[in-house]
Design an enzyme around this catalytic site. Structure first.
Site, PDB file in Angstrom:
ATOM      1  N   ILE A   1      -0.076  12.608   9.536  1.00  0.00           N
ATOM      2  CA  ILE A   1      -0.267  13.740  10.355  1.00  0.00           C
ATOM      3  C   ILE A   1       1.472  14.217  10.156  1.00  0.00           C
ATOM      4  CG2 ILE A   1      -0.841  15.038  11.894  1.00  0.00           C
ATOM      5  CD1 ILE A   1      -2.615  12.347  12.521  1.00  0.00           C
TER       6      ILE A   1
ATOM      7  N   GLU B   1      -8.266  -5.967  10.710  1.00  0.00           N
ATOM      8  CA  GLU B   1      -7.350  -7.319   9.992  1.00  0.00           C
ATOM      9  C   GLU B   1      -7.815  -8.434  10.829  1.00  0.00           C
ATOM     10  OE1 GLU B   1      -2.601  -7.714   9.584  1.00  0.00           O
ATOM     11  OE2 GLU B   1      -3.240  -5.511  10.060  1.00  0.00           O
TER      12      GLU B   1
ATOM     13  N   VAL C   1       4.102   7.228  12.834  1.00  0.00           N
ATOM     14  CA  VAL C   1       2.859   7.564  13.518  1.00  0.00           C
ATOM     15  C   VAL C   1       2.199   8.239  13.365  1.00  0.00           C
ATOM     16  CG1 VAL C   1       2.697   8.552  15.487  1.00  0.00           C
ATOM     17  CG2 VAL C   1       5.296   7.462  15.378  1.00  0.00           C
TER      18      VAL C   1
ATOM     19  N   LYS D   1       3.748   3.317  18.641  1.00  0.00           N
ATOM     20  CA  LYS D   1       4.194   4.486  17.858  1.00  0.00           C
ATOM     21  C   LYS D   1       4.511   5.290  19.216  1.00  0.00           C
ATOM     22  CE  LYS D   1       0.793   3.822  14.546  1.00  0.00           C
ATOM     23  NZ  LYS D   1      -0.335   3.271  14.194  1.00  0.00           N
TER      24      LYS D   1
ATOM     25  N   THR E   1       0.380  -1.450  -0.102  1.00  0.00           N
ATOM     26  CA  THR E   1      -0.111   0.064   0.186  1.00  0.00           C
ATOM     27  C   THR E   1       0.674   1.229   0.077  1.00  0.00           C
ATOM     28  OG1 THR E   1      -1.445  -1.332   1.412  1.00  0.00           O
ATOM     29  CG2 THR E   1      -1.844   1.203   1.519  1.00  0.00           C
TER      30      THR E   1
END
Lengths: 432, 432
Positions: free
Chosen positions: B138, B192, B134, B207, B15
């Site tokens: 953003i 998932e 993380v 994170k 992805t």
């Protein structure tokens, strides 16, 4: 030659200047560890040497002559926090010409003289940093220039004036009217005696010019921004907006449409589910939409001694790092395009319209028909209170061109059955 | 020698890798203008050369051997988006040793092997950037490292897992229960087949380790983070929380207290007025409190092809700029301190406790008395529904030490009048 410390000259010792001094002296050891080179305040220029200071600093740091700092070959970084655009412009230009990096919190200066100043900084290969000029302590300039640099940004929308956001929040929470809240804000020191810069939207317009220039890579100046303030917003508008699921905010809105840009500051109805709707009191927030990142928002205190100084000191640290590594002028002006501004009449949006009309049969039909002739279709028509023979109508249009709304309102305003077009407020933050 | 273009090797074409390819090829001209040097994809390493691709890219770019890219002297930047921690670690180490800057989106890798990797990057004077690890798109790593560098950060609190935030939002908005929402999220591809990493809080913990390391300038690893997932959150807890003015969110919380650090991931009751409370669906947000800046928040999409790739490409641009200017390794690891971790028993906070007890006189008094003995004072005690001879009690404590709450609950759990300690959830985001 490795320097032991970077020397800093501060011009102006008001709120922000004091904050910068406070952070640099209190956290000195930590800052040096983070930046890899010493940070030393070499001088502070003030207007009046005799004025009592709210903070104690060694007397020999002070000078009444800012040119002394700007022309001192020992000083590496000039921090301009004096405000104003004339003397500040001359001092900053001279500092840049003298090979000094410059940090400024002065939005007026950047919005008005940005092009000239950045050209000078580029020519001198030094840094001109201005994170504090928009959104106080909120990181927004660096995120826009670097973190979101992979994006084509289509929209920047912000609550970028704390005073008006505080006032509108009060009006929303307490149902009080504009004049009352303004007096309260003035009494608390949130609004100035002459509040025009804030309530008239001019402060926000300067900040928007800066944000839009960065986001769209084209120079946008203050006078290109369409501006309306909040002085016509009433408790009624706020109540009606809430009933329909909106809050009223003073927004700076910048959007790009096929290579042309719209930039405007005005009150707007924002849907309650939008992230900006929850930004209250004196907080600021900037919402950015990019083609890759999607929607992002940056939130925090847009003013105040330490928040603004937080941004100034971060810039000082970056400039110091660049001096230490022999790498000044690392990221220069990114306005490499020239985009046309879309006139306000051509913008498209939705509109909230409040009318006072005669309460008799056929009036609503006549008004609706005028909108229809101008190809403005109405989404909502609500008859609000009736007093005597007068009724209040609240209309919300579908997505339409502003020029058509204006034309319709000219005709409607001239109708004998229409007493007053009480308010017209744009709706923002809904999908088309 | 001035380079014409920076050459990039991408390892992994899932992805994120596809997103990076898409942005670099679609926006190439603009990116080059912004960064000042060409950006050229020189190779893409994939596991299986024969697998059909969801995006068309020249076949000769592909290789099945990632070592070929890592050892290719012509390649300047390695983008590691393959995931995993073993082969990825070896490849990244080798790339750094070979003098290449490395960009990674791999939170597991940084949270587990950060120290070793940053040491290697420092030694080689190259960049190791990880903005995408993380919060997806953003901007948070660069803002923490640079824009807020003037602050002593006391608190980082984030919604940093999109899957669980989507699930909790659904539970809140629709009143549905955990199992139902999980099935829905799995059907939609948000969760998932084995959802443990998300619902168990482990993804968020990795994170948080990264965020806390940067915020507090001390190395914090995944295994130092206290972790609780959302599997025990019921529709009831969400309803009771709402009645008291809270929403339930899975939070990563990192705080510093006098040089010691607490780092924990768990569901929490967040007051509705807190900026994090309005962060819904798959959105992420990170709330940061600094001594100068005050409260700030960074909001956006925490995952997805293009949002994550937006952050990776921003890192590529920064690394390319540094290569172009001969200035790699500009900002290295900032973990220059060693701070102790506060054990969870020693943390202080407020607690929501839901108990199922026998509905008879004296039971509440006995429970309250146990809390009293452990010096836990109760702010709210509400008797909720009664079914047959069972009653449900909801308690909220005042600010207290977790160890005391645990001790009281051990005693209470052993009482014959107490059927079940149905849930214990921490309260976060209220002032003490």
């Amino acid at each position: 030659m490795q320097k032991r410390a970077v020397k800093i000259g501060i011009i102006g010792f008001g709120t922000v200047g004091r904050g910068v001094y406070r952070i640099l002296t209190t956290n000195q050891e930590k800052l040096i560890q983070r930046v890899g080179i010493g940070l030393e305040i070499a001088g502070i220029a003030v207007r009046d040497l005799k004025k009592p200071r709210q903070i104690s600093a060694p007397q020999d740091l002070f000078t009444a002559d800012p040119w002394q700092l700007v022309n001192d070959p020992g000083i590496d970084i000039i921090v301009e926090v004096m405000g104003g655009t004339e003397l500040a412009r001359e001092l900053v230009l001279q500092a840049l010409r003298n090979g000094k990096s410059v940090i400024t919190a002065n939005k007026d200066l950047i919005a008005q003289h940005g092009q000239e100043l950045f050209a000078e900084a580029d020519a001198a290969r030094v840094d001109l940093l201005f994170e504090a000029s928009v959104g106080g302590g909120i990181p927004i300039i660096r995120p826009l220039k670097q973190c979101l640099a992979a994006n084509n940004i289509s929209q920047v929308m912000g609550i970028i004036n704390g005073t008006t956001n505080y006032m509108l929040t009060k009006m929303t929470q307490e149902g009080s009217d504009y004049e009352e809240v303004l007096r309260e804000a003035q009494a608390m020191g949130y609004a100035e005696a002459d509040p025009t810069a804030d309530v008239g939207g001019f402060d926000a317009a300067r900040k928007l010019a800066i944000l839009a220039s960065i986001a769209f890579h084209t120079r946008i100046t203050f006078d290109q921004v369409y501006v309306e303030g909040i002085t016509r917003i009433s408790a009624k508008d706020i109540t009606y907006a809430r009933e329909m699921g909106y809050v009223i905010k003073l927004l700076g809105v910048a959007k790009e449409h096929e290579g042309r840009v719209e930039v405007r500051v005005h009150p707007a109805l924002v849907p309650q589910y939008h992230p900006l709707a929850a930004v209250n009191d004196a907080f600021n927030a900037i919402f950015v939409r990019g083609d890759a990142v999607g929607d992002t928002m940056f939130y925090g205190r847009g003013a105040g001694e330490l928040p603004t100084a937080s941004a100034v000191v971060a810039d000082i640290m970056d400039a110091a790092r660049n001096i230490n590594l022999g790498n000044r002028g690392r990221i220069s002006c990114t306005c490499y395009e020239q985009k046309e501004i879309i006139p306000i009449q051509e913008m498209e949006g939705k509109y909230y319209i409040r009318l006072r009309v005669l309460d008799k049969p056929g009036v609503l039909a006549a008004i609706a028909s005028v909108f229809g002739q101008e190809e403005v279709s109405l989404r909502t028509v609500i008859q609000k209170e009736t007093i005597g023979d007068k009724a209040e109508l609240v209309l919300v249009t579908h997505y339409t061109k502003e020029g058509n709304v204006r034309q319709a309102l000219r005709t409607i305003g001239a109708m004998t059955t229409v007493e007053e077009i009480a308010n017209v407020i744009r709706v923002e933050g809904e999908e088309v």
